[in-house]
Every structure is written in structure tokens, then in C-alpha cells.
Design a protein around this motif. Structure first.
Motif, PDB file in Angstrom:
ATOM      1  N   ASP A 228      46.537  37.789  52.476  1.00 25.01           N
ATOM      2  CA  ASP A 228      47.955  37.699  52.843  1.00 25.01           C
ATOM      3  C   ASP A 228      48.840  37.156  51.726  1.00 25.01           C
ATOM      4  N   LYS A 229      48.286  36.990  50.537  1.00 27.28           N
ATOM      5  CA  LYS A 229      49.032  36.563  49.351  1.00 27.28           C
ATOM      6  C   LYS A 229      49.587  35.145  49.449  1.00 27.28           C
ATOM      7  N   THR A 230      49.073  34.342  50.361  1.00 28.40           N
ATOM      8  CA  THR A 230      49.423  32.929  50.396  1.00 28.40           C
ATOM      9  C   THR A 230      48.501  32.168  49.442  1.00 28.40           C
ATOM     10  N   TYR A 231      48.738  30.876  49.311  1.00 26.52           N
ATOM     11  CA  TYR A 231      47.989  30.069  48.357  1.00 26.52           C
ATOM     12  C   TYR A 231      47.324  28.885  49.063  1.00 26.52           C
ATOM     13  N   GLY A 232      46.299  28.350  48.416  1.00 28.58           N
ATOM     14  CA  GLY A 232      45.639  27.162  48.932  1.00 28.58           C
ATOM     15  C   GLY A 232      45.019  26.362  47.798  1.00 28.58           C
ATOM     16  N   GLN A 233      44.747  25.092  48.079  1.00 23.50           N
ATOM     17  CA  GLN A 233      44.135  24.198  47.101  1.00 23.50           C
ATOM     18  C   GLN A 233      42.704  23.845  47.509  1.00 23.50           C
ATOM     19  N   TYR A 234      41.946  23.436  46.523  1.00 29.55           N
ATOM     20  CA  TYR A 234      40.625  22.821  46.713  1.00 29.55           C
ATOM     21  C   TYR A 234      39.716  23.658  47.620  1.00 29.55           C
ATOM     22  N   TRP A 235      39.345  24.830  47.155  1.00 29.93           N
ATOM     23  CA  TRP A 235      38.439  25.704  47.895  1.00 29.93           C
ATOM     24  C   TRP A 235      36.993  25.289  47.582  1.00 29.93           C
ATOM     25  N   THR A 236      36.245  24.960  48.596  1.00 31.79           N
ATOM     26  CA  THR A 236      34.823  24.629  48.447  1.00 31.79           C
ATOM     27  C   THR A 236      34.025  25.614  49.284  1.00 31.79           C
ATOM     28  N   GLN A 237      33.184  26.392  48.624  1.00 28.97           N
ATOM     29  CA  GLN A 237      32.521  27.518  49.285  1.00 28.97           C
ATOM     30  C   GLN A 237      31.406  27.081  50.230  1.00 28.97           C
ATOM     31  N   ILE A 238      31.470  27.607  51.447  1.00 30.18           N
ATOM     32  CA  ILE A 238      30.368  27.456  52.399  1.00 30.18           C
ATOM     33  C   ILE A 238      29.397  28.622  52.202  1.00 30.18           C
ATOM     34  N   ARG A 239      29.904  29.822  52.380  1.00 35.49           N
ATOM     35  CA  ARG A 239      29.152  31.035  52.039  1.00 35.49           C
ATOM     36  C   ARG A 239      30.132  32.192  51.916  1.00 35.49           C
ATOM     37  N   GLY A 240      29.839  33.130  51.020  1.00 30.61           N
ATOM     38  CA  GLY A 240      30.698  34.291  50.866  1.00 30.61           C
ATOM     39  C   GLY A 240      32.154  33.909  50.738  1.00 30.61           C
ATOM     40  N   ALA A 241      32.992  34.500  51.606  1.00 28.23           N
ATOM     41  CA  ALA A 241      34.423  34.250  51.565  1.00 28.23           C
ATOM     42  C   ALA A 241      34.848  33.160  52.547  1.00 28.23           C
ATOM     43  N   ILE A 242      33.916  32.347  52.993  1.00 22.47           N
ATOM     44  CA  ILE A 242      34.213  31.261  53.925  1.00 22.47           C
ATOM     45  C   ILE A 242      34.219  29.949  53.154  1.00 22.47           C
TER      46      ILE A 242
END
Length: 353
Positions: A228-242
């Protein structure tokens, strides 16, 4: 000790939050005030020596017990902040059991929720430890809206140097209550010691995968979502795209936070990822090593322990007008810093696939 039993400790910590802001010191009751011990009558003088009178054993109290001894026990637990009620009763229910277990845990006793002689002696001694405040495990409850939503230290190209060992923590995400909980190991190697409680938003339409996972390697500091072209901070991967990550922003700028997303924090609203406040997402990003166990569960509406955690996770309201502040000028009031984190596991980026 399993996590269900540990929930008694967790529940009582929730109940003690208010009192922890100004906990009263427990005073030692006199024998005449204490229904938990009785003394033998003084013997009449005799020409032959007689033993000194000794107290009879403390009455062991457990869930289901009723009487004045229970009321006295509850009053002592309330004074130390382990039990929050309008007034003590004479019934030993699940809340009293939880409070006793919390008292035992924090005072280095076996946390079985049963008030035996050892527990009662310490409880009435005047030297017992007071209950830890809830904010120790959920520092976000005392933070401003700006810190929760707009914090951005500007280190967008900086990644963690390393992490604590993968077995340091265990993560539990409870979908029913929209709570993420992190535990460390107790003396028996069980993950029962609370470390951090976080309000979260999981996927709408039941789209967050459930099960037991080992955290993956990929990390993103501040970037755009392809969907959706929004943004986010501090992505920590659980699995795949989650991932665990922050709430969403319209632009590459935290002042553009999406109001609706913040207002829905604590409800199932994401596309499958788990949204957190900025401080909580940052804590995950720096502290959770690849390989850390993450349990995502449906949860149970009747789970008193997790419900009590959720009840206490009350965050700052969104202001009517957007704050006019440089995100890098927002002070951190969290109870840790990246410099505190062990680097037992080196950072390796990996890939999303």
C-alpha cells in the motif's frame, strides 16, 4: 514451572500496578492481631520444669480456603501491592492465589500460590519485597504520544551489531488479547520471567499465521511497504513477509503517522504483520536474535492472566493536532539502551525469502 502457572505471577503484577506508585510498607502484626498463629496458655507454676510454650504451626492457606486467616493474608498482600481490591474478603480465590504466587516469586520462594508457613512468616515479617510496578515490564504506559509514535533517532542506515543468544528470550503473541509478551528463563530453564509486555495489532481476517516459529534474519530500519506504499520502522522478521514493526506512516517521515492505524492499535488491523509502538518495535529490533522462539497463538477469552496484562496496557491519547516537534528531539524514557545489549550472536542480514 509452565507458562500457565507463571501466569499467576503475571496476573498479580498487573493487579499491583496502581499500588506500586505508592506502596505502603507492611507492618508486622502483633500476635493478638494475627489469626494465623495461636499461642498455648501460660502454664501454672510448678515445682517441676516445664517446656516453654511454642506457637502452633501456621495454617496453610490455599485456593478455596475461607475465614479470618484469609482476610488477614489479603490485607498483608494489599499493603505490599500484590493485590488490588477495594477491601479484603475472607475467600481465597484465583486472584489471591495469583497474588501469593507473585509474592513468592519476587521474594525467592517456590511460587506455588499456596500460603504455607514459610510464605506467611515472610509476608508478616516487615522485611518482604514490595511488588514490582507494571511499568517495569511495560515502559510504554508512561510514555508520551510523541515517543510512542513519532520517535526517529535518524540512524536509518545503522543496523544492530549483534544480539543476545537466541535462547535468551521467548516471544508469545496472543491474538485474542492483542498482546505481545517476552519472557526470559527462570532457574529451571523455563520461560516464565516477564521481560516486556506490548500492545500490538495482528492481522485482520485472521491473516497472521499461528504456530511456533524461529525468528528469521531479515531486518529493515525504515522503508516502504510494497502493498500500500505506506512506511514503517524497525522491521524484525518472523518469517517470510511477516514482521514485527511500528505503526504506519504516509511518507518517509514519522510526523505523517496514519491516525486510523494508531487508533486501531490493540485490534486486529494489519495485513498479517504485528504492529507495535516505536519503542517496542525498536526493542525487538535490537534484542531479538534470529532463532528466538516466537509463539503466535489464538488466545483464550477466559485467560485471566493475559486479560489482566491487556487491561493495564493503556497508552497515551492521540492529540487533536499533530505535534510540531523534530522526531530526533523526542527524548527516550525507555528502561534500556542499545549499548546495554549483548552481542553474543553477530548480525547477519539474510534475505526476506
Amino acid at each position: 514451572m509452565n507458562l500457565r502457572k507463571a501466569g499467576c505471577f503475571i496476573l498479580a503484577l498487573m493487579l499491583c500496578t496502581g499500588a506500586a506508585l505508592g506502596c505502603a510498607k507492611e507492618t508486622e502484626p502483633t500476635p493478638s492481631e494475627s489469626p494465623t498463629q495461636t499461642f498455648a496458655a501460660e502454664p501454672a507454676p510448678s515445682s517441676s520444669p516445664t517446656p516453654s510454650p511454642t506457637p502452633t504451626p501456621y495454617t496453610e492457606l490455599a485456593e478455596g480456603a475461607q475465614g479470618a486467616e484469609v482476610q488477614h493474608l489479603q490485607e498483608a498482600l494489599m499493603e505490599l501491592g500484590y493485590l488490588i481490591e477495594d477491601e479484603a474478603t475472607d475467600y481465597y480465590g484465583s486472584m489471591t492465589r495469583a497474588a501469593v504466587a507473585a509474592f513468592q516469586k519476587q521474594n525467592d520462594l517456590q511460587p506455588d500460590g499456596i500460603a504455607g508457613e514459610e510464605t506467611q512468616k515472610l509476608l508478616y515479617s516487615g522485611t518482604a519485597k514490595e511488588c514490582d510496578p507494571f511499568s517495569k515490564f511495560a515502559p510504554t504506559v508512561g510514555m508520551t504520544f510523541e515517543e510512542l509514535v513519532m520517535s526517529d533517532d535518524g540512524t536509518r542506515d545503522q543496523y544492530p551489531e549483534g544480539f543476545p543468544a537466541a535462547d535468551t528470550y521467548k516471544i508469545i503473541v496472543d491474538i485474542e488479547h492483542q498482546v505481545t509478551m517476552v519472557y526470559s528463563q527462570d532457574e529451571n530453564g523455563e520461560y516464565t520471567v516477564p521481560v516486556r509486555y506490548m500492545l500490538c495489532s495482528t492481522g485482520k481476517d485472521d491473516c497472521t499465521p499461528k504456530g511456533t516459529f524461529k525468528m528469521d534474519n531479515y531486518h529493515v530500519r525504515f522503508s516502504q511497504f510494497a502493498r500500500d506504499k505506506t512506511y514503517g520502522q524497525y522491521w524484525t522478521q518472523i518469517r517470510g513477509a511477516i514482521y514485527f514493526h511500528t505503526i504506519l506512516y504516509e511518507e518517509f517521515d514519522t510526523s505523517t503517522y496514519i491516525e486510523e492505524v494508531w487508533e486501531k492499535l490493540g485490534t486486529a488491523d494489519s495485513h498479517g504483520c504485528i504492529r507495535l509502538t516505536v519503542p517496542d518495535a525498536k526493542w525487538m529490533w535490537f534484542n531479538i536474535a534470529p532463532g528466538t522462539v516466537c509463539v503466535i497463538r489464538d488466545g483464550d477469552p477466559g485467560d485471566e492472566e493475559t486479560a489482566a496484562i491487556r487491561k493495564q496496557l493503556v497508552l497515551a491519547d492521540m492529540p487533536e493536532e499533530r505535534p510540531d516537534i523534530d522526531p530526533q528531539d523526542i527524548p527516550s524514557t525507555d528502561n534500556w539502551s542499545p549499548e546495554d545489549v549483548a552481542h553474543d550472536v553477530p548480525f547477519v542480514q539474510g534475505s526476506q525469502d
